[in-house]
Write a protein that holds these residues in place. Sequence first.
Motif, PDB file in Angstrom:
ATOM      1  N   THR A   1       7.893  49.045 -14.548  1.00  0.00           N
ATOM      2  CA  THR A   1       6.806  48.359 -13.861  1.00  0.00           C
ATOM      3  C   THR A   1       5.978  47.567 -14.861  1.00  0.00           C
ATOM      4  OG1 THR A   1       5.233  50.169 -14.160  1.00  0.00           O
ATOM      5  CG2 THR A   1       6.683  50.278 -12.217  1.00  0.00           C
ATOM      6  N   ASP A   2       5.067  46.739 -14.353  1.00  0.00           N
ATOM      7  CA  ASP A   2       4.163  45.999 -15.241  1.00  0.00           C
ATOM      8  C   ASP A   2       3.313  46.952 -16.077  1.00  0.00           C
ATOM      9  OD1 ASP A   2       5.060  43.500 -14.566  1.00  0.00           O
ATOM     10  OD2 ASP A   2       3.301  42.921 -13.385  1.00  0.00           O
ATOM     11  N   GLU A   3       2.811  48.015 -15.464  1.00  0.00           N
ATOM     12  CA  GLU A   3       1.966  48.949 -16.214  1.00  0.00           C
ATOM     13  C   GLU A   3       2.752  49.634 -17.314  1.00  0.00           C
ATOM     14  OE1 GLU A   3      -1.324  49.318 -16.247  1.00  0.00           O
ATOM     15  OE2 GLU A   3      -1.166  47.548 -14.946  1.00  0.00           O
ATOM     16  N   GLN A   4       3.987  50.017 -17.024  1.00  0.00           N
ATOM     17  CA  GLN A   4       4.824  50.609 -18.060  1.00  0.00           C
ATOM     18  C   GLN A   4       5.122  49.607 -19.173  1.00  0.00           C
ATOM     19  OE1 GLN A   4       7.959  51.745 -15.313  1.00  0.00           O
ATOM     20  NE2 GLN A   4       7.580  53.924 -15.690  1.00  0.00           N
ATOM     21  N   THR A   5       5.340  48.349 -18.780  1.00  0.00           N
ATOM     22  CA  THR A   5       5.608  47.297 -19.767  1.00  0.00           C
ATOM     23  C   THR A   5       4.419  47.136 -20.710  1.00  0.00           C
ATOM     24  OG1 THR A   5       7.027  46.159 -18.167  1.00  0.00           O
ATOM     25  CG2 THR A   5       6.253  44.882 -20.060  1.00  0.00           C
ATOM     26  N   LYS A   6       3.226  47.117 -20.153  1.00  0.00           N
ATOM     27  CA  LYS A   6       2.016  46.991 -20.986  1.00  0.00           C
ATOM     28  C   LYS A   6       1.867  48.190 -21.914  1.00  0.00           C
ATOM     29  CE  LYS A   6      -0.506  44.216 -17.577  1.00  0.00           C
ATOM     30  NZ  LYS A   6      -1.654  44.192 -16.613  1.00  0.00           N
ATOM     31  N   MET A   7       2.150  49.371 -21.420  1.00  0.00           N
ATOM     32  CA  MET A   7       2.057  50.566 -22.263  1.00  0.00           C
ATOM     33  C   MET A   7       3.026  50.482 -23.439  1.00  0.00           C
ATOM     34  SD  MET A   7       1.695  53.610 -19.398  1.00  0.00           S
ATOM     35  CE  MET A   7       1.953  54.875 -20.640  1.00  0.00           C
ATOM     36  N   LEU A   8       4.220  49.983 -23.173  1.00  0.00           N
ATOM     37  CA  LEU A   8       5.204  49.838 -24.250  1.00  0.00           C
ATOM     38  C   LEU A   8       4.744  48.817 -25.282  1.00  0.00           C
ATOM     39  CD1 LEU A   8       8.364  49.843 -21.972  1.00  0.00           C
ATOM     40  CD2 LEU A   8       7.858  51.564 -23.714  1.00  0.00           C
TER      41      LEU A   8
ATOM     42  N   ARG B   1       1.649  48.034 -26.055  1.00  0.00           N
ATOM     43  CA  ARG B   1       0.573  48.656 -26.839  1.00  0.00           C
ATOM     44  C   ARG B   1       1.139  49.689 -27.816  1.00  0.00           C
ATOM     45  NH1 ARG B   1      -2.661  48.046 -22.038  1.00  0.00           N
ATOM     46  NH2 ARG B   1      -1.765  49.944 -21.174  1.00  0.00           N
ATOM     47  N   GLU B   2       2.059  50.507 -27.336  1.00  0.00           N
ATOM     48  CA  GLU B   2       2.638  51.565 -28.167  1.00  0.00           C
ATOM     49  C   GLU B   2       3.295  50.996 -29.422  1.00  0.00           C
ATOM     50  OE1 GLU B   2       6.818  53.910 -27.930  1.00  0.00           O
ATOM     51  OE2 GLU B   2       5.566  54.106 -26.141  1.00  0.00           O
ATOM     52  N   VAL B   3       4.111  49.964 -29.236  1.00  0.00           N
ATOM     53  CA  VAL B   3       4.847  49.416 -30.376  1.00  0.00           C
ATOM     54  C   VAL B   3       3.902  48.717 -31.348  1.00  0.00           C
ATOM     55  CG1 VAL B   3       6.609  47.737 -31.051  1.00  0.00           C
ATOM     56  CG2 VAL B   3       7.002  49.239 -29.101  1.00  0.00           C
TER      57      VAL B   3
ATOM     58  N   HIS C   1       3.649  50.699 -34.723  1.00  0.00           N
ATOM     59  CA  HIS C   1       4.652  50.125 -35.616  1.00  0.00           C
ATOM     60  C   HIS C   1       4.339  48.692 -36.052  1.00  0.00           C
ATOM     61  CE1 HIS C   1       6.864  53.674 -34.478  1.00  0.00           C
ATOM     62  NE2 HIS C   1       6.800  53.325 -33.206  1.00  0.00           N
ATOM     63  N   GLY C   2       3.249  48.091 -35.528  1.00  0.00           N
ATOM     64  CA  GLY C   2       2.822  46.773 -35.970  1.00  0.00           C
ATOM     65  C   GLY C   2       3.692  45.627 -35.521  1.00  0.00           C
ATOM     66  N   TYR C   3       4.565  45.858 -34.536  1.00  0.00           N
ATOM     67  CA  TYR C   3       5.453  44.807 -34.045  1.00  0.00           C
ATOM     68  C   TYR C   3       4.951  44.319 -32.695  1.00  0.00           C
ATOM     69  CZ  TYR C   3       9.707  42.127 -33.254  1.00  0.00           C
ATOM     70  OH  TYR C   3      10.588  41.097 -33.045  1.00  0.00           O
ATOM     71  N   ILE C   4       4.860  42.999 -32.537  1.00  0.00           N
ATOM     72  CA  ILE C   4       4.349  42.421 -31.290  1.00  0.00           C
ATOM     73  C   ILE C   4       5.526  42.055 -30.389  1.00  0.00           C
ATOM     74  CG2 ILE C   4       2.984  40.573 -30.249  1.00  0.00           C
ATOM     75  CD1 ILE C   4       1.424  40.353 -32.836  1.00  0.00           C
ATOM     76  N   LEU C   5       5.552  42.659 -29.210  1.00  0.00           N
ATOM     77  CA  LEU C   5       6.587  42.398 -28.219  1.00  0.00           C
ATOM     78  C   LEU C   5       6.081  41.428 -27.161  1.00  0.00           C
ATOM     79  CD1 LEU C   5       7.658  46.094 -27.547  1.00  0.00           C
ATOM     80  CD2 LEU C   5       9.023  44.398 -28.773  1.00  0.00           C
ATOM     81  N   ASP C   6       6.970  40.591 -26.653  1.00  0.00           N
ATOM     82  CA  ASP C   6       6.637  39.860 -25.437  1.00  0.00           C
ATOM     83  C   ASP C   6       6.990  40.780 -24.269  1.00  0.00           C
ATOM     84  OD1 ASP C   6       8.800  38.089 -23.532  1.00  0.00           O
ATOM     85  OD2 ASP C   6       9.637  39.250 -25.190  1.00  0.00           O
ATOM     86  N   PRO C   7       6.565  40.469 -23.032  1.00  0.00           N
ATOM     87  CA  PRO C   7       6.800  41.395 -21.920  1.00  0.00           C
ATOM     88  C   PRO C   7       8.275  41.652 -21.621  1.00  0.00           C
ATOM     89  CG  PRO C   7       5.091  39.806 -21.342  1.00  0.00           C
ATOM     90  CD  PRO C   7       5.693  39.342 -22.628  1.00  0.00           C
TER      91      PRO C   7
ATOM     92  N   VAL D   1      -3.207  42.678 -23.720  1.00  0.00           N
ATOM     93  CA  VAL D   1      -2.636  44.019 -23.814  1.00  0.00           C
ATOM     94  C   VAL D   1      -2.874  44.639 -25.186  1.00  0.00           C
ATOM     95  CG1 VAL D   1      -0.463  45.319 -23.854  1.00  0.00           C
ATOM     96  CG2 VAL D   1      -0.909  43.670 -22.022  1.00  0.00           C
ATOM     97  N   ILE D   2      -2.641  43.892 -26.268  1.00  0.00           N
ATOM     98  CA  ILE D   2      -2.745  44.493 -27.605  1.00  0.00           C
ATOM     99  C   ILE D   2      -4.130  44.340 -28.214  1.00  0.00           C
ATOM    100  CG2 ILE D   2      -0.285  44.105 -27.992  1.00  0.00           C
ATOM    101  CD1 ILE D   2      -1.047  41.892 -29.995  1.00  0.00           C
ATOM    102  N   GLY D   3      -4.977  43.490 -27.597  1.00  0.00           N
ATOM    103  CA  GLY D   3      -6.338  43.323 -28.097  1.00  0.00           C
ATOM    104  C   GLY D   3      -6.425  42.578 -29.407  1.00  0.00           C
ATOM    105  N   GLN D   4      -5.418  41.766 -29.711  1.00  0.00           N
ATOM    106  CA  GLN D   4      -5.399  40.989 -30.952  1.00  0.00           C
ATOM    107  C   GLN D   4      -4.926  39.570 -30.668  1.00  0.00           C
ATOM    108  OE1 GLN D   4      -6.338  42.062 -33.987  1.00  0.00           O
ATOM    109  NE2 GLN D   4      -6.815  44.131 -33.255  1.00  0.00           N
ATOM    110  N   LYS D   5      -5.331  38.642 -31.541  1.00  0.00           N
ATOM    111  CA  LYS D   5      -4.854  37.273 -31.426  1.00  0.00           C
ATOM    112  C   LYS D   5      -3.388  37.184 -31.876  1.00  0.00           C
ATOM    113  CE  LYS D   5      -8.451  34.878 -30.012  1.00  0.00           C
ATOM    114  NZ  LYS D   5      -8.407  34.099 -28.754  1.00  0.00           N
ATOM    115  N   VAL D   6      -2.649  36.332 -31.188  1.00  0.00           N
ATOM    116  CA  VAL D   6      -1.251  36.103 -31.529  1.00  0.00           C
ATOM    117  C   VAL D   6      -1.132  34.752 -32.219  1.00  0.00           C
ATOM    118  CG1 VAL D   6       1.069  35.728 -30.582  1.00  0.00           C
ATOM    119  CG2 VAL D   6      -0.415  37.504 -29.611  1.00  0.00           C
ATOM    120  N   THR D   7      -0.447  34.722 -33.338  1.00  0.00           N
ATOM    121  CA  THR D   7      -0.231  33.469 -34.047  1.00  0.00           C
ATOM    122  C   THR D   7       0.757  32.600 -33.265  1.00  0.00           C
ATOM    123  OG1 THR D   7      -0.597  34.543 -36.175  1.00  0.00           O
ATOM    124  CG2 THR D   7       0.528  32.418 -36.203  1.00  0.00           C
TER     125      THR D   7
END
Length: 433
Positions: free
Chosen positions: A334-341, A343-345, A349-355, A394-400
């Motif tokens: 789901t969208d909520e699970q996607t957002k949780m993933l 944030r988790e990563v 682990h410092g890796y930014i995922l797209d949805p 979702v991650i609360g940070q700016k994306v380059t």
Amino acid sequence: MSFYSTNQQTPHVSLREAVTKGLADDNGLFMPLQIPELPHSYFEVIQEKSLPEIALDVSATLLRGQIERGVLQEIVEESLNFPIPVVPVHGRIHTLELFHGPTSAFKDVGARFMARLLAYFVKDSDKELTILVATSGDTGSAVANGFLGVPGINVVILYPHGKVSDIQEKQLTTLGQNITALEIDGTFDDCQRLVKQAFLDQELNQRMQLTSANSINIARLIPQSFYYFHAYAQVKHLSERVIFATPSGNFGNLTGGLLAKRMGLPVAKFIAATNINDIVPEFLTSGNFNPRASTQTISNAMDVGNPSNFVRLMELYNQNGDAMREDVIGYRFTDEQTKMLMREVYENHGYILDPHGAIGYGAIRDYLAMEPDAIGIFLETAHPAKFIDVVEEVIGQKVTIPENLQAVMQKTKQSTRMSHDYNDLKTWLLARA
């Protein structure tokens, strides 16, 4: 090597005809009549080969007798002039970064290969070719970029109004020249239906030469096998069991992976990872294929309710769903699970995922819990900046934002708004014929 229609109602055709037609006259999708295997010895040395070398070997094997190897070499070297690295995320989980091409999405691979192959086939034609392409996001921009300025080819992109990201829309609508964008009041499924209706319209096809650049075109599908071979080459030293998780919408990407397996690539398992538009995971669980209207999600490129390439998946397994289940397992999020993933990563682990990549990550993470000796690769199909609003929230940070995407955001959108009534599209196309 020739190509047949999945509906089995038309004669076999050459590669040239399969690519220039896009869709068979009986509304089927083209598939290779035989799928040759690479020798086992090839995979013992595959790690020594570059991406273009692998692409040339694979395509020359599959397309033997249809196009000269020297021509293929030029096509793959021009198409694949950017890296596709496997990047460790954590533990046994890796990602295949498919966003280093000119439009920052995996579809650059297929679109650039197809553009050059089609340009080769039509270079001596005295009739203009019109490419109709439906997009849920990244296909349109990759196709537009791949075909921009190609003589004798016009591109018409249909995309659903309000259902693509701002960056995706700018990539679709700002190129000009031989690229035109139609903004359809409807869903991606409506756009795809309009394109298919146009291909089957005899009056329209007598007036115009039409083809498609969606993954229904075999020239888009074949190069999507290349990066599975390339990914395997980068990780084969880590484990004998390699698992791929493929974020899936229209299922061309997964079909490309399964084509690679049929050609001998030693993959232990494929995961069909979807959002709540889970038609194929549902089939893999229940045996029932139940297409339905798509539902909008934050992973919009996967919002497909009737995936065209399902028929190709079934062809690869001779209509045997049980055989497919031996190779493929389905996961949905789901969208909520996607957002949780996401944030988790990022937080752990410092890796930014797209949805879309997040869904692939979730699937590979869950599956590897049952496979202690395997390593997993999920496909990161687009740069996170293409979905910047969702990702930053979702991650609360700016994306380059990469320079290529920054440049397109400064341009002015140019599109034609249209209903999802086929007659409106037909009238518009005939006026341009």
